[in-house]
Design an enzyme around this catalytic site. Structure first.
Site, PDB file in Angstrom:
ATOM      1  N   ASP A 105     -19.709 -14.361  -9.873  1.00  0.00           N
ATOM      2  CA  ASP A 105     -19.668 -13.556 -11.081  1.00  0.00           C
ATOM      3  C   ASP A 105     -20.905 -13.843 -11.946  1.00  0.00           C
ATOM      4  O   ASP A 105     -22.030 -13.790 -11.444  1.00  0.00           O
ATOM      5  CB  ASP A 105     -18.343 -13.813 -11.816  1.00  0.00           C
ATOM      6  CG  ASP A 105     -18.108 -12.915 -13.007  1.00  0.00           C
ATOM      7  OD1 ASP A 105     -17.757 -11.748 -12.802  1.00  0.00           O
ATOM      8  OD2 ASP A 105     -18.295 -13.388 -14.153  1.00  0.00           O
ATOM      9  N   TYR A 211     -22.613 -11.057 -22.102  1.00  0.00           N
ATOM     10  CA  TYR A 211     -22.678  -9.591 -22.010  1.00  0.00           C
ATOM     11  C   TYR A 211     -23.554  -9.021 -23.115  1.00  0.00           C
ATOM     12  O   TYR A 211     -24.331  -8.085 -22.889  1.00  0.00           O
ATOM     13  CB  TYR A 211     -21.265  -9.006 -22.109  1.00  0.00           C
ATOM     14  CG  TYR A 211     -20.394  -9.368 -20.934  1.00  0.00           C
ATOM     15  CD1 TYR A 211     -20.398  -8.597 -19.781  1.00  0.00           C
ATOM     16  CD2 TYR A 211     -19.566 -10.487 -20.967  1.00  0.00           C
ATOM     17  CE1 TYR A 211     -19.607  -8.927 -18.691  1.00  0.00           C
ATOM     18  CE2 TYR A 211     -18.769 -10.830 -19.883  1.00  0.00           C
ATOM     19  CZ  TYR A 211     -18.800 -10.046 -18.742  1.00  0.00           C
ATOM     20  OH  TYR A 211     -18.022 -10.378 -17.661  1.00  0.00           O
ATOM     21  N   HIS A 278     -11.884  -9.590  -6.795  1.00  0.00           N
ATOM     22  CA  HIS A 278     -12.933 -10.340  -7.486  1.00  0.00           C
ATOM     23  C   HIS A 278     -12.611 -11.826  -7.535  1.00  0.00           C
ATOM     24  O   HIS A 278     -13.513 -12.658  -7.647  1.00  0.00           O
ATOM     25  CB  HIS A 278     -13.074  -9.787  -8.908  1.00  0.00           C
ATOM     26  CG  HIS A 278     -14.238 -10.343  -9.667  1.00  0.00           C
ATOM     27  ND1 HIS A 278     -15.546 -10.016  -9.382  1.00  0.00           N
ATOM     28  CD2 HIS A 278     -14.295 -11.224 -10.699  1.00  0.00           C
ATOM     29  CE1 HIS A 278     -16.349 -10.648 -10.205  1.00  0.00           C
ATOM     30  NE2 HIS A 278     -15.623 -11.404 -11.018  1.00  0.00           N
TER      31      HIS A 278
END
Length: 298
Positions: A105, A211, A278
């Site tokens: 990730d 982010y 994921h």
């Protein structure tokens, strides 16, 4: 026989960052570094550290902004180059010149960049469900399905997202593990949930700042995202042996992101796990360990 995990270890790096890490095995054995993503912490690798501590010095740091490591307030502190620098300095402070690196990730995003910028420090790179940065940029620009799958990134970038994530005893955070998998996550049991809640209770701003600091998100009316970037694909070649494990039932990072990876990584092998989400590291830890063992022997 597996070895025990040593927790509550800290490294104060030359750039002033204080990183927490857990480890298994003995200093002096080959270093293998496990790098977590969002919204996780070193505990993502609790099934890997004892296994690889048998014949390596296995280390899993909390990245800056997560769990017990420093959480800088400045948004610019979360740009990829600073996280790469943390890992570079951590490897050196542990007494090594290079490491095998296993990453997932956001950890994978950082370590793709590290492999591109500092190939001499990575003996082998093992990536789990984390797209090559240039291919991800292209998908965000040109693939409507990827833009839709990545819309959550723009939500996380908004002011106050950390407060929303913390509401109702981290209900949305729990939903990342359950909703992005295959229904109820069997691995997210009461003890695991308690460990993650303790991590999240220490602060969520650092994690969402990854982010906010990144240009790689779907373009919006207020932010061009990757449209503002003029990148040369030749600058994204990975010159270290790279192995990729991909859970193909990933709702946010579909298997289409694997297309074209061989153009950027000459020494590449991809293993696809059709039923894996994921969170395939948690879903199939023994299989993941077996694949890492296989890659290390190549």
């Amino acid at each position: 026989m597996s070895v025990s995990i040593q927790q509550n270890q800290f490294a104060v790096l030359d750039n002033g960052t204080r990183l927490h890490y857990a480890s298994a095995g003995d200093v002096g054995k080959p270093l293998i570094l496990f790098v977590h993503g969002f919204p996780e912490f070193w505990g993502e690798w609790s099934a890997q550290l004892p296994e690889f501590g048998q014949d390596h010095f296995a280390v899993a740091p909390d990245l800056r902004g997560f769990n017990l490591s420093d959480m800088p307030a400045e948004l610019g502190a979360y740009k990829a180059r600073h996280i790469v620098d943390d890992l570079r300095l951590l490897i050196q402070q542990l007494g090594y010149q290079k490491a095998v690196v296993v990453a997932h990730d956001w950890g994978g995003a950082v370590c793709w960049n590290m492999a591109i910028a500092l190939p001499e420090m990575i003996e082998k790179l093992i990536i789990i469900n984390s797209p090559h940065p240039y291919l991800f940029m292209q998908a965000l620009l040109n693939d409507p399905a990827q833009r839709a799958a990545s819309e959550y990134m723009n939500w996380l970038r908004q002011p106050g997202s950390e407060e929303a994530l913390g509401k109702n005893d981290f209900a949305l955070m729990d939903g990342f593990f359950n909703g992005m998998g295959q229904g109820e996550a069997h691995w997210f049991d009461a003890d695991t949930r308690a460990a993650y809640h303790a991590c999240w209770a220490r602060g969520l701003s650092g994690g969402v700042n990854y982010y906010r600091a990144s240009p790689l998100h779907p373009p919006t009316a207020n932010h061009q995202g990757p449209q503002q970037l003029a990148l040369n694909p030749d600058d994204f070649r990975v010159r270290v042996p790279t192995r990729v494990i991909w859970g193909e039932n990933d709702k946010a990072l579909p298997k289409s992101l694997l297309n074209g990876m061989e153009d950027f990584v000459p020494d590449l092998r991809i293993t696809r796990i059709a039923e894996g989400s994921h969170w395939v590291i948690h879903e199939q830890p023994e299989r993941i360990n077996g694949l890492i063992r296989q890659y290390l022997s190549e």
